[in-house]
Design a protein around this motif. Structure first.
Motif, PDB file in Angstrom:
ATOM      1  N   ILE A 168     -18.730 -12.648  18.347  1.00  0.00           N
ATOM      2  CA  ILE A 168     -19.033 -12.321  16.954  1.00  0.00           C
ATOM      3  C   ILE A 168     -20.523 -12.451  16.683  1.00  0.00           C
ATOM      4  N   LEU A 169     -21.180 -13.431  17.306  1.00  0.00           N
ATOM      5  CA  LEU A 169     -22.621 -13.604  17.131  1.00  0.00           C
ATOM      6  C   LEU A 169     -23.387 -12.389  17.642  1.00  0.00           C
ATOM      7  N   ILE A 170     -22.987 -11.868  18.805  1.00  0.00           N
ATOM      8  CA  ILE A 170     -23.658 -10.694  19.370  1.00  0.00           C
ATOM      9  C   ILE A 170     -23.441  -9.475  18.478  1.00  0.00           C
ATOM     10  N   VAL A 171     -22.186  -9.254  18.055  1.00  0.00           N
ATOM     11  CA  VAL A 171     -21.870  -8.101  17.205  1.00  0.00           C
ATOM     12  C   VAL A 171     -22.612  -8.197  15.884  1.00  0.00           C
ATOM     13  N   PHE A 211     -19.910 -12.022   8.529  1.00  0.00           N
ATOM     14  CA  PHE A 211     -20.700 -13.244   8.356  1.00  0.00           C
ATOM     15  C   PHE A 211     -19.796 -14.465   8.182  1.00  0.00           C
ATOM     16  N   LEU A 212     -18.736 -14.322   7.391  1.00  0.00           N
ATOM     17  CA  LEU A 212     -17.809 -15.439   7.181  1.00  0.00           C
ATOM     18  C   LEU A 212     -17.094 -15.800   8.477  1.00  0.00           C
ATOM     19  N   LEU A 213     -16.719 -14.802   9.271  1.00  0.00           N
ATOM     20  CA  LEU A 213     -16.116 -15.069  10.576  1.00  0.00           C
ATOM     21  C   LEU A 213     -17.102 -15.783  11.496  1.00  0.00           C
ATOM     22  N   LEU A 214     -18.371 -15.368  11.432  1.00  0.00           N
ATOM     23  CA  LEU A 214     -19.403 -16.009  12.243  1.00  0.00           C
ATOM     24  C   LEU A 214     -19.551 -17.484  11.873  1.00  0.00           C
TER      25      LEU A 214
END
Length: 262
Positions: free
Chosen positions: A49-52, A8-11
């Motif tokens: 990252i959004l898809i994952v 979530f933080l990476l997103l």
């Protein structure tokens, strides 16, 4: 490690860089100018990252089986998929349900956050629903006064330790599955924890009887004498539920194990 929080933080970080580039920085760059490093190594990862994050949070999540508590259904080293929406849509990270779909049923193999340490994920079979009276006495399971049908089907050879365990077929509702029960293991439940709702349980030398509180579930491992489960640490709160396990997608030691299970 809270992988959901890290993802979530990476997103958020890559999303902020993507929006900055998309709606501001890109307009200031000269035509044909190369992307700066923060676009190449930050913003460009945002769609992936959004898809994952979306798939892992709302559709399916992969897990690896770390222990033998669910033998013979699941073996150490099985990589499984968990359905994240069948029990309702939950907000990622905080695990708060926002849309109710189905409730766990007896016989489901369920992944949940361990009540004594929610940073750990556990996997067990749902045995008792809210309000049920569950008894595991002299190694026989009964629900609401009715013995659960069980039939011995031979012996199970543990491939890693080369010894046999008595194997039985047990039926919980519409689900028929295999369990292991050691005849020479003691019937009493050792090292019982002081868990919330323990007053709902009665322990004797022959086993345990519990009334499942509302909003909670009673779970057991299929490897009955080698499982730390609701007999030891209590009930699973509804808010701790992660999802329903339904498919083995890989096992390095045995490719034949790939497929669904009960």
């Amino acid at each position: 490690m809270n992988f959901a929080l890290i993802l979530f933080l990476l997103l958020v970080a890559t999303g902020a860089l993507w929006f900055l580039d998309r709606f501001h920085a890109r307009k200031l760059r000269a035509a044909g100018a190369p992307n700066p490093w923060w676009v190449e190594y930050g913003a460009s990862f945002f769609p992936v990252i959004l898809i994952v994050f979306s798939l892992r949070s709302f559709v399916v999540e992969p897990f690896k089986i770390p222990s033998g508590s669910m033998i013979p259904t699941l073996l150490v080293g099985d990589f499984i998929l968990v359905n994240k929406w069948t029990y309702g849509i939950r907000l990622p990270v905080i695990n708060q349900k926002v849309i109710d779909i189905n409730a766990p049923e007896r016989g489901d193999v369920m992944v949940f956050r361990y009540p004594a340490d929610p940073s750990l994920d556990y996997i067990k079979r749902v045995v008792g629903l809210p309000g049920d009276r569950v008894e595991y006495v002299n190694k026989r399971l009964s629900i609401n006064g009715q013995p659960v049908p069980i039939e011995e089907v031979g012996a199970y050879l543990h491939p890693d330790r080369l010894y046999y365990s008595p194997q039985f077929t047990e039926r919980l509702g519409a689900v028929e599955h295999s369990v292991l029960i050691e005849r020479d293991a003691p019937a009493f439940i050792p090292q019982v924890m002081n868990f919330p709702g323990r007053e709902n349980c009665t322990y004797t030398s022959a086993g345990v009887s519990c009334t499942v509180p509302q909003g909670h579930y009673f779970v057991l491992g299929d490897n009955r004498d080698a499982s730390s489960d609701s007999r030891v640490w209590g009930f699973v709160p509804e808010q701790n539920i992660v999802g329903k396990a339904f498919f083995i997608w890989f096992n390095f030691n045995d490719m034949k194990r790939i497929g669904g299970f009960h």
